[in-house]
Design a protein around this motif. Structure first.
Motif, PDB file in Angstrom:
ATOM      1  N   ASN A  85       0.941  -1.057   0.098  1.00 32.60           N
ATOM      2  CA  ASN A  85      -0.019   0.167   0.049  1.00 32.60           C
ATOM      3  C   ASN A  85       0.747   1.382  -0.045  1.00 32.60           C
ATOM      4  OD1 ASN A  85      -2.649  -0.887  -0.334  1.00 32.60           O
ATOM      5  ND2 ASN A  85      -2.738  -1.517   1.821  1.00 32.60           N
ATOM      6  N   CYS A  86       1.567   1.442  -1.024  1.00 35.03           N
ATOM      7  CA  CYS A  86       2.642   2.592  -1.063  1.00 35.03           C
ATOM      8  C   CYS A  86       2.773   2.923  -2.468  1.00 35.03           C
ATOM      9  CB  CYS A  86       3.857   2.491  -0.098  1.00 35.03           C
ATOM     10  SG  CYS A  86       4.931   1.037  -0.733  1.00 35.03           S
ATOM     11  N   LYS A  87       2.933   3.989  -2.764  1.00 32.66           N
ATOM     12  CA  LYS A  87       3.172   4.337  -4.154  1.00 32.66           C
ATOM     13  C   LYS A  87       4.370   5.215  -4.720  1.00 32.66           C
ATOM     14  CE  LYS A  87      -1.748   5.948  -4.859  1.00 32.66           C
ATOM     15  NZ  LYS A  87      -2.740   7.022  -5.132  1.00 32.66           N
ATOM     16  N   TRP A 125       7.822   1.186  -9.105  1.00 30.79           N
ATOM     17  CA  TRP A 125       6.879   0.156  -9.507  1.00 30.79           C
ATOM     18  C   TRP A 125       5.551   0.501 -10.153  1.00 30.79           C
ATOM     19  CZ3 TRP A 125       8.602   1.067  -4.479  1.00 30.79           C
ATOM     20  CH2 TRP A 125       8.015   1.419  -3.315  1.00 30.79           C
ATOM     21  N   GLY A 126       5.407   1.730 -10.796  1.00 30.45           N
ATOM     22  CA  GLY A 126       4.374   1.722 -11.820  1.00 30.45           C
ATOM     23  C   GLY A 126       3.230   2.989 -11.697  1.00 30.45           C
ATOM     24  N   TYR A 127       3.507   3.407 -10.410  1.00 30.09           N
ATOM     25  CA  TYR A 127       2.687   4.802 -10.394  1.00 30.09           C
ATOM     26  C   TYR A 127       2.981   5.845 -10.943  1.00 30.09           C
ATOM     27  CZ  TYR A 127      -0.069   2.070  -6.588  1.00 30.09           C
ATOM     28  OH  TYR A 127      -0.888   1.378  -5.780  1.00 30.09           O
ATOM     29  N   ASP A 128       2.159   6.941 -10.976  1.00 29.19           N
ATOM     30  CA  ASP A 128       2.625   8.115 -11.822  1.00 29.19           C
ATOM     31  C   ASP A 128       3.324   9.228 -11.036  1.00 29.19           C
ATOM     32  OD1 ASP A 128       1.430   7.405 -14.061  1.00 29.19           O
ATOM     33  OD2 ASP A 128      -0.530   8.434 -13.460  1.00 29.19           O
ATOM     34  N   SER A 129       3.401   8.826  -9.458  1.00 31.18           N
ATOM     35  CA  SER A 129       4.112   9.760  -8.562  1.00 31.18           C
ATOM     36  C   SER A 129       4.256   8.780  -7.232  1.00 31.18           C
ATOM     37  CB  SER A 129       3.109  10.948  -8.168  1.00 31.18           C
ATOM     38  OG  SER A 129       1.833  10.585  -7.303  1.00 31.18           O
ATOM     39  N   ASP A 130       5.163   9.355  -6.662  1.00 31.14           N
ATOM     40  CA  ASP A 130       5.625   8.657  -5.129  1.00 31.14           C
ATOM     41  C   ASP A 130       4.535   9.675  -3.937  1.00 31.14           C
ATOM     42  OD1 ASP A 130       7.506   7.873  -6.878  1.00 31.14           O
ATOM     43  OD2 ASP A 130       9.059   8.749  -5.658  1.00 31.14           O
ATOM     44  N   ASN A 131       4.311   9.004  -2.860  1.00 30.99           N
ATOM     45  CA  ASN A 131       3.885   9.355  -1.770  1.00 30.99           C
ATOM     46  C   ASN A 131       4.823   8.957  -0.570  1.00 30.99           C
ATOM     47  OD1 ASN A 131       3.535   6.626  -0.942  1.00 30.99           O
ATOM     48  ND2 ASN A 131       1.214   6.723  -0.966  1.00 30.99           N
ATOM     49  N   ASN A 162       8.715  -6.334  -9.911  1.00 30.91           N
ATOM     50  CA  ASN A 162       7.724  -6.021 -10.743  1.00 30.91           C
ATOM     51  C   ASN A 162       8.035  -5.507 -11.921  1.00 30.91           C
ATOM     52  OD1 ASN A 162       6.832  -6.013  -7.706  1.00 30.91           O
ATOM     53  ND2 ASN A 162       4.816  -5.329  -8.335  1.00 30.91           N
ATOM     54  N   VAL A 163       7.142  -5.632 -12.786  1.00 34.69           N
ATOM     55  CA  VAL A 163       7.283  -5.218 -14.156  1.00 34.69           C
ATOM     56  C   VAL A 163       5.975  -4.560 -14.398  1.00 34.69           C
ATOM     57  CG1 VAL A 163       7.392  -5.603 -16.635  1.00 34.69           C
ATOM     58  CG2 VAL A 163       8.453  -7.281 -14.862  1.00 34.69           C
ATOM     59  N   PRO A 164       5.954  -3.082 -14.249  1.00 37.92           N
ATOM     60  CA  PRO A 164       4.714  -2.211 -14.452  1.00 37.92           C
ATOM     61  C   PRO A 164       4.137  -2.381 -15.848  1.00 37.92           C
ATOM     62  CG  PRO A 164       6.436  -0.928 -13.535  1.00 37.92           C
ATOM     63  CD  PRO A 164       7.281  -2.155 -13.994  1.00 37.92           C
ATOM     64  N   ASP A 165       4.784  -2.534 -16.881  1.00 36.37           N
ATOM     65  CA  ASP A 165       4.242  -2.781 -17.931  1.00 36.37           C
ATOM     66  C   ASP A 165       3.146  -4.002 -18.301  1.00 36.37           C
ATOM     67  OD1 ASP A 165       5.585  -0.673 -19.244  1.00 36.37           O
ATOM     68  OD2 ASP A 165       7.022  -2.099 -20.026  1.00 36.37           O
ATOM     69  N   ILE A 220     -13.406   1.524  -9.065  1.00 38.10           N
ATOM     70  CA  ILE A 220     -12.908   3.050  -8.732  1.00 38.10           C
ATOM     71  C   ILE A 220     -11.794   3.190  -8.929  1.00 38.10           C
ATOM     72  CG2 ILE A 220     -12.928   4.717  -6.889  1.00 38.10           C
ATOM     73  CD1 ILE A 220     -15.194   3.269  -5.611  1.00 38.10           C
ATOM     74  N   ASN A 221     -10.535   2.417  -8.610  1.00 34.60           N
ATOM     75  CA  ASN A 221      -9.144   2.802  -8.775  1.00 34.60           C
ATOM     76  C   ASN A 221      -8.350   1.342  -9.157  1.00 34.60           C
ATOM     77  OD1 ASN A 221      -6.989   3.845  -8.228  1.00 34.60           O
ATOM     78  ND2 ASN A 221      -7.020   4.250  -6.055  1.00 34.60           N
ATOM     79  N   SER A 222      -7.270   1.616  -9.594  1.00 35.59           N
ATOM     80  CA  SER A 222      -6.231   0.579  -9.969  1.00 35.59           C
ATOM     81  C   SER A 222      -5.090   0.946  -9.565  1.00 35.59           C
ATOM     82  CB  SER A 222      -6.489   0.010 -11.459  1.00 35.59           C
ATOM     83  OG  SER A 222      -5.904   1.196 -12.080  1.00 35.59           O
ATOM     84  N   GLY A 223      -4.136   0.144  -9.362  1.00 32.92           N
ATOM     85  CA  GLY A 223      -2.694   0.466  -9.065  1.00 32.92           C
ATOM     86  C   GLY A 223      -1.713  -0.691  -8.635  1.00 32.92           C
TER      87      GLY A 223
END
Length: 193
Positions: free
Chosen positions: A23-25, A29-35, A54-57, A66-69
Motif C-alpha cells: 500500500n505505497c506508491k 513500481w508503476g505509479y505516476d507519482s510517489d507518496n 515487478n514489471v509495471p508494463d 474506482i481505482n487501480s494500482g
C-alpha cells in the motif's frame, strides 16, 4: 508499517524474498507519482540490498471499479535477483481486488552455501580454464551494442566463473569439525556435499 517489523533484521547476510500488499506508491513500481510511504519503501529497498521484481508494463496488481494500482510488490535480495524468472500478473478471477502474481525462482546454479572454495589450491587450473574462454568473451564484449547484449554478456561471464570454480577449486565445508582443546581437525567420518 513493515519498516518497524524488520528494523532489527539483517537483510544483507541472507537470501530474502518479500511478497505483499505494501500500500505505497512509487514511480519505481508503476505509479505516476510517489507518496510518503512509497519514498520510505524505496529507502527500505535500497538500504537492504533488495530488488523490485515487478514489471509495471504487465499492468496493475490491484483493480476495482474506482481505482487501480501497483501496491503488491515482489522484493528479493539483489544478490539472487537474476534467479527470478517469468514474473507476471495473471488476468483471471482472484475473488479479490488484487490480481494473482506469479514468478519462478530458478535455483539450478545457486552454489551450495555449506562450503567455501580453497583458493590456495587449484588457482592455476582455474586460470587455465578461464583463459581458454577469454578470447571468446573479448569478441562478445567488442560486439555489445545495447543493454540486452550487455546483460547476456554479464550472465555468460558469471556462468563461466562459476563453472570454472566448481570444476577446478577444492571445497571445504564451512563448519569443519575441530577438536576444541587443540584447535586441530577432529578425526572421524564426515559427510559433505
Amino acid at each position: 508499517m513493515i519498516f518497524e517489523d524488520f528494523k532489527d533484521y539483517n537483510f544483507n547476510n541472507s537470501f530474502n524474498l518479500l511478497v505483499g500488499d505494501f500500500n505505497c506508491k512509487s514511480c519505481s513500481w508503476g505509479y505516476d507519482s510517489d507518496n510518503y510511504r512509497g519514498r520510505k519503501m524505496s529507502e527500505f529497498v535500497v538500504s537492504n540490498c533488495l530488488h523490485i521484481c515487478n514489471v509495471p508494463d504487465y499492468g496493475p496488481t490491484f483493480v476495482n471499479p474506482i481505482n487501480s494500482g501497483f501496491p503488491d510488490l515482489t522484493l528479493i535480495s539483489t544478490s539472487i535477483s537474476n534467479f527470478v524468472k517469468n514474473w507476471g500478473v495473471l488476468d483471471m478471477e482472484s475473488h479479490s481486488d488484487h490480481k494473482y502474481i506469479y514468478f519462478q525462482i530458478v535455483t539450478d546454479n545457486i552454489p551450495e552455501a555449506d562450503f567455501f572454495f580453497k583458493s590456495k589450491y587449484g588457482l592455476g587450473r582455474f586460470s587455465k580454464f578461464v583463459k581458454k574462454q577469454i578470447n571468446h568473451f573479448k569478441r562478445k564484449l567488442a560486439n555489445i551494442s545495447d543493454k540486452i547484449y550487455f546483460n547476456i554478456f554479464i550472465k555468460d561471464l558469471i556462468e563461466l566463473i562459476q563453472k570454472a570454480a566448481f570444476k577446478t577449486l577444492k571445497k571445504n565445508p564451512k563448519n569443519w569439525p575441530r577438536d576444541s582443546a587443540s584447535g586441530m581437525r577432529a578425526s572421524g567420518p564426515f559427510v559433505t556435499k
